[in-house]
Scaffold this active site. Structure first.
Site, PDB file in Angstrom:
ATOM      1  CG  ASP A  19      -2.074   0.937   1.112  1.00 45.10           C
ATOM      2  OD1 ASP A  19      -2.371   1.382  -0.018  1.00 45.10           O
ATOM      3  OD2 ASP A  19      -2.696   1.247   2.152  1.00 45.10           O
ATOM      4  CG  ASN A  26       1.819   1.571  -5.267  1.00 44.13           C
ATOM      5  OD1 ASN A  26       2.704   1.340  -4.454  1.00 44.13           O
ATOM      6  ND2 ASN A  26       1.322   0.642  -6.066  1.00 44.13           N
ATOM      7  CG  HIS A  73      -0.455   2.235  -9.347  1.00 48.50           C
ATOM      8  ND1 HIS A  73      -0.645   1.875  -8.037  1.00 48.50           N
ATOM      9  CD2 HIS A  73      -1.540   2.991  -9.686  1.00 48.50           C
ATOM     10  CE1 HIS A  73      -1.794   2.380  -7.598  1.00 48.50           C
ATOM     11  NE2 HIS A  73      -2.350   3.070  -8.588  1.00 48.50           N
ATOM     12  CG  LEU A  84       9.096 -17.319  -3.648  1.00 48.94           C
ATOM     13  CD1 LEU A  84       9.284 -17.026  -2.171  1.00 48.94           C
ATOM     14  CD2 LEU A  84       9.259 -16.022  -4.428  1.00 48.94           C
TER      15      LEU A  84
END
Ligand code: IPE
Ligand code: IPE
Ligand code: MG
Length: 244
Positions: A22, A24, A39, A133
């Site tokens: 959160d 951007n 973004h 991952l």
């Protein structure tokens, strides 16, 4: 005699880290730039965190990229975010695959534009046998809808006789969520100073440690991730029991 290295003494990193990326918009505003610039820089931060997660040996990294409520934003911003998702999948898939990353999407991503749906299917299929991952990307994701949908599937199974009422327990219920097969997050990080979950992994984060950080997402680095993990290591996870 072997002298243990500092790394050998370091505690294991959390197995599953989930991040609410959160800030951007505020990052861009502070620089007099349009929100889309925030973004774009957010995608750079995301790339860095995926690399850091791989280096640290984290098994699962879940990133909240677009919530089921983010459709409330102006259509131009929604378009920008979808465009960045397209670009990310087109540009990064090859490198992610080469690095052994397994990609999974959660959320109602099948309702996105058909070309994005194809890119997502391709990313999941291409990387499904990788053992590095697991990168879980939450797009058009909202916990409430996920839980309602799971309930609906279970209700259908009970009403058509393929499941009995007694079979409904926590494990069965969790297996109907989008995160089926993914362990619950140990650590949930939210950047930008906000202290809420915004409809993210409400079931799964039941016993996660929550770390809220003031850094805006585009400024989040490997060192921010290390800081969050350090905070996590100072928590005592009791799961309702008494201190050990
Ligand atoms: C996070 O940044 C990105 C998404 C929610 C898609 P924001 O766009 O929410 O940034 P702020 O909260 O307005 O600063
Ligand atoms: C949460 O951020 C969603 C994502 C990070 C994708 P928001 O910026 O949408 O959350 P609120 O509106 O501040 O709760
Ligand atoms: Mg926000």
């Amino acid at each position: 005699m072997t002298i243990p290295s500092p790394e050998a003494d370091a505690p294991e990193p959390p197995r599953h880290i989930a991040i609410i990326m959160d800030g951007n918009g505020r990052w861009a505003k502070a620089r007099g730039l349009p929100r889309v610039a925030g973004h774009q820089r957010g995608v750079d931060a995301l790339r860095g965190v995926v690399e850091a997660g791989q280096e640290m040996g984290i098994d699962y990294l879940t990133l909240y990229a677009f919530s089921s409520e983010n459709w409330k934003r102006p259509p131009t911003e929604v378009d920008d975010l979808m465009g960045l998702l397209r670009l990310y999948l087109r540009r990064e898939l090859r490198d992610l695959h080469r690095n052994g990353v397994r990609i999974r999407f959660i959320g109602e991503w099948r309702r996105l534009a058909p070309d994005i749906v194809k890119l997502i299917e391709d990313a999941e299929r291409t990387t499904s046998d990788n053992s590095g991952l697991t990168l879980v990307i939450a797009v058009n994701y909202g916990s409430h809808r996920e839980i309602v949908e799971a309930s609906r599937q279970i209700a259908v199974a009970v009403s058509d006789g393929s499941m009995s009422l007694d079979e409904i327990d926590e494990t069965t219920f969790a297996s109907h969520l989008h995160t089926d097969g993914i362990p619950d997050p140990d650590l949930v990080i939210r950047t930008s100073g906000e202290q809420r979950l915004s409809n993210f992994l409400l079931w799964q984060a039941c016993y996660a440690e929550l770390v809220f950080m003031d850094v805006l997402w585009p400024d989040f680095t490997k060192s921010s991730l290390e800081q969050a993990i350090d905070e996590y290591h100072h928590r005592e996870r009791r799961y309702g029991a008494t201190r050990s």
